[in-house]
Write a protein that holds these residues in place. Structure first.
Motif, PDB file in Angstrom:
ATOM      1  N   PHE A 130       0.824  -1.210   0.000  1.00 37.65           N
ATOM      2  CA  PHE A 130       0.000   0.000   0.000  1.00 37.65           C
ATOM      3  C   PHE A 130       0.857   1.258   0.000  1.00 37.65           C
ATOM      4  N   GLU A 131       0.338   2.285  -0.648  1.00 36.23           N
ATOM      5  CA  GLU A 131       0.977   3.594  -0.674  1.00 36.23           C
ATOM      6  C   GLU A 131       0.816   4.289   0.683  1.00 36.23           C
ATOM      7  N   ARG A 132      -0.423   4.265   1.196  1.00 34.21           N
ATOM      8  CA  ARG A 132      -0.723   4.893   2.485  1.00 34.21           C
ATOM      9  C   ARG A 132      -1.589   3.963   3.318  1.00 34.21           C
ATOM     10  N   VAL A 133      -1.368   4.050   4.630  1.00 32.21           N
ATOM     11  CA  VAL A 133      -2.134   3.261   5.590  1.00 32.21           C
ATOM     12  C   VAL A 133      -2.643   4.212   6.668  1.00 32.21           C
ATOM     13  N   PHE A 134      -3.905   4.047   7.040  1.00 31.45           N
ATOM     14  CA  PHE A 134      -4.554   4.855   8.063  1.00 31.45           C
ATOM     15  C   PHE A 134      -4.979   3.905   9.176  1.00 31.45           C
ATOM     16  N   ASP A 135      -4.313   3.965  10.312  1.00 31.48           N
ATOM     17  CA  ASP A 135      -4.599   3.080  11.441  1.00 31.48           C
ATOM     18  C   ASP A 135      -5.402   3.870  12.469  1.00 31.48           C
ATOM     19  N   LEU A 136      -6.707   3.639  12.521  1.00 27.78           N
ATOM     20  CA  LEU A 136      -7.588   4.358  13.448  1.00 27.78           C
ATOM     21  C   LEU A 136      -7.785   3.520  14.699  1.00 27.78           C
ATOM     22  N   PHE A 137      -7.548   4.124  15.875  1.00 22.97           N
ATOM     23  CA  PHE A 137      -7.708   3.381  17.117  1.00 22.97           C
ATOM     24  C   PHE A 137      -8.407   4.228  18.167  1.00 22.97           C
ATOM     25  N   ASP A 138      -9.134   3.547  19.042  1.00 19.18           N
ATOM     26  CA  ASP A 138      -9.961   4.156  20.075  1.00 19.18           C
ATOM     27  C   ASP A 138      -9.099   4.648  21.233  1.00 19.18           C
ATOM     28  N   GLY A 139      -8.981   5.949  21.377  1.00 14.80           N
ATOM     29  CA  GLY A 139      -8.178   6.539  22.436  1.00 14.80           C
ATOM     30  C   GLY A 139      -8.786   6.411  23.815  1.00 14.80           C
ATOM     31  N   GLN A 140     -10.044   5.983  23.910  1.00 15.80           N
ATOM     32  CA  GLN A 140     -10.707   5.791  25.203  1.00 15.80           C
ATOM     33  C   GLN A 140     -10.503   4.372  25.738  1.00 15.80           C
ATOM     34  N   ASN A 141      -9.914   3.511  24.934  1.00 16.84           N
ATOM     35  CA  ASN A 141      -9.734   2.110  25.280  1.00 16.84           C
ATOM     36  C   ASN A 141      -8.241   1.848  25.490  1.00 16.84           C
ATOM     37  N   GLU A 142      -7.842   1.595  26.740  1.00 15.63           N
ATOM     38  CA  GLU A 142      -6.419   1.418  27.053  1.00 15.63           C
ATOM     39  C   GLU A 142      -5.792   0.255  26.287  1.00 15.63           C
ATOM     40  N   ALA A 143      -6.547  -0.821  26.104  1.00 17.38           N
ATOM     41  CA  ALA A 143      -6.014  -1.964  25.356  1.00 17.38           C
ATOM     42  C   ALA A 143      -5.774  -1.589  23.894  1.00 17.38           C
ATOM     43  N   ALA A 144      -6.666  -0.794  23.312  1.00 17.46           N
ATOM     44  CA  ALA A 144      -6.499  -0.361  21.924  1.00 17.46           C
ATOM     45  C   ALA A 144      -5.289   0.556  21.785  1.00 17.46           C
ATOM     46  N   VAL A 145      -5.082   1.428  22.751  1.00 14.12           N
ATOM     47  CA  VAL A 145      -3.921   2.330  22.727  1.00 14.12           C
ATOM     48  C   VAL A 145      -2.632   1.522  22.861  1.00 14.12           C
ATOM     49  N   ALA A 146      -2.615   0.561  23.773  1.00 15.48           N
ATOM     50  CA  ALA A 146      -1.426  -0.278  23.959  1.00 15.48           C
ATOM     51  C   ALA A 146      -1.127  -1.077  22.688  1.00 15.48           C
ATOM     52  N   ALA A 147      -2.167  -1.615  22.048  1.00 16.19           N
ATOM     53  CA  ALA A 147      -1.972  -2.370  20.801  1.00 16.19           C
ATOM     54  C   ALA A 147      -1.448  -1.459  19.695  1.00 16.19           C
ATOM     55  N   ALA A 148      -1.950  -0.217  19.634  1.00 15.44           N
ATOM     56  CA  ALA A 148      -1.468   0.742  18.631  1.00 15.44           C
ATOM     57  C   ALA A 148       0.016   1.040  18.843  1.00 15.44           C
ATOM     58  N   ARG A 149       0.432   1.145  20.087  1.00 16.21           N
ATOM     59  CA  ARG A 149       1.857   1.388  20.373  1.00 16.21           C
ATOM     60  C   ARG A 149       2.719   0.236  19.860  1.00 16.21           C
ATOM     61  N   LEU A 150       2.236  -0.995  20.049  1.00 18.79           N
ATOM     62  CA  LEU A 150       2.981  -2.158  19.558  1.00 18.79           C
ATOM     63  C   LEU A 150       3.039  -2.172  18.035  1.00 18.79           C
ATOM     64  N   ARG A 151       1.929  -1.807  17.388  1.00 21.51           N
ATOM     65  CA  ARG A 151       1.926  -1.729  15.921  1.00 21.51           C
ATOM     66  C   ARG A 151       2.899  -0.657  15.448  1.00 21.51           C
ATOM     67  N   TRP A 152       2.920   0.483  16.147  1.00 21.67           N
ATOM     68  CA  TRP A 152       3.837   1.580  15.811  1.00 21.67           C
ATOM     69  C   TRP A 152       5.276   1.061  15.792  1.00 21.67           C
ATOM     70  N   VAL A 153       5.684   0.387  16.868  1.00 23.35           N
ATOM     71  CA  VAL A 153       7.054  -0.107  16.982  1.00 23.35           C
ATOM     72  C   VAL A 153       7.357  -1.109  15.863  1.00 23.35           C
ATOM     73  N   ALA A 154       6.440  -2.035  15.620  1.00 22.13           N
ATOM     74  CA  ALA A 154       6.665  -3.042  14.577  1.00 22.13           C
ATOM     75  C   ALA A 154       6.804  -2.399  13.200  1.00 22.13           C
ATOM     76  N   LEU A 155       5.954  -1.430  12.886  1.00 14.54           N
ATOM     77  CA  LEU A 155       6.008  -0.775  11.572  1.00 14.54           C
ATOM     78  C   LEU A 155       7.221   0.149  11.457  1.00 14.54           C
ATOM     79  N   ARG A 156       7.566   0.821  12.550  1.00 13.69           N
ATOM     80  CA  ARG A 156       8.788   1.649  12.550  1.00 13.69           C
ATOM     81  C   ARG A 156      10.004   0.778  12.300  1.00 13.69           C
ATOM     82  N   ASP A 157      10.091  -0.352  13.020  1.00 13.30           N
ATOM     83  CA  ASP A 157      11.230  -1.250  12.869  1.00 13.30           C
ATOM     84  C   ASP A 157      11.296  -1.877  11.478  1.00 13.30           C
ATOM     85  N   ALA A 158      10.149  -1.968  10.801  1.00 20.02           N
ATOM     86  CA  ALA A 158      10.113  -2.503   9.435  1.00 20.02           C
ATOM     87  C   ALA A 158      10.510  -1.444   8.406  1.00 20.02           C
ATOM     88  N   GLY A 159      10.707  -0.192   8.852  1.00 25.00           N
ATOM     89  CA  GLY A 159      11.188   0.851   7.956  1.00 25.00           C
ATOM     90  C   GLY A 159      10.140   1.735   7.318  1.00 25.00           C
TER      91      GLY A 159
END
Length: 148
Positions: free
Chosen positions: A102-131
């Protein structure tokens, strides 16, 4: 590598935020696939998009719909991309997914849900590490603020 934007939802849900983002996608002449975390969410989003008033028209179809290759917006809980979309929207997703096609990816996550925020942080790290190129957007009282 994809350009990945994380959209921290604080005042609306994904179904309220997606119509504007999808409208801009179509205005740019792009096709989108929206990947939901559960099949029930696919049906709910499909129904919600038919009811939006802004933008006026969001042509789309969901898994099981007719002519998937013709749809500017395709909604699925799977990894299918029958419309050749270059933009990927994620909602209700827990783990980082392959996004290289994909050219662009939009990852929308619920900021009121602590589990969703924690999962988004893990996705951030994985995608950052993938370049991938990452950006973080936080929903404000009116509009979005880019934090990175």
């Amino acid at each position: 590598m994809a350009e990945v934007g994380f959209y921290h939802l604080t005042r609306t849900g994904a179904f309220e935020a997606l119509p504007v983002l999808l409208g801009r996608t179509l205005d740019a002449g792009k096709r989108a696939v929206v990947r939901c975390g559960a099949p029930e969410a696919v049906a709910a989003l499909d129904e919600a998009l038919w009811k939006v008033s802004e933008p006026v028209w969001l042509p789309h179809a969901a898994t099981g719909g007719k002519y998937p290759e013709r749809q500017p917006v395709w909604i699925t809980a799977g990894d299918d991309v029958p419309n050749g979309a270059s933009f990927l929207f994620l909602t209700g997703i827990e783990e980082a997914l392959p996004v290289e096609s994909f050219e662009r990816v939009f990852d929308l996550f619920d900021g009121q849900n602590e589990a969703a925020v924690a999962a988004a942080r893990l996705r951030w790290v994985a995608l950052r590490d993938a370049g991938h190129t990452l950006a973080y957007w936080k929903q404000e009282a009116k509009g979005w603020t880019r934090a990175r």
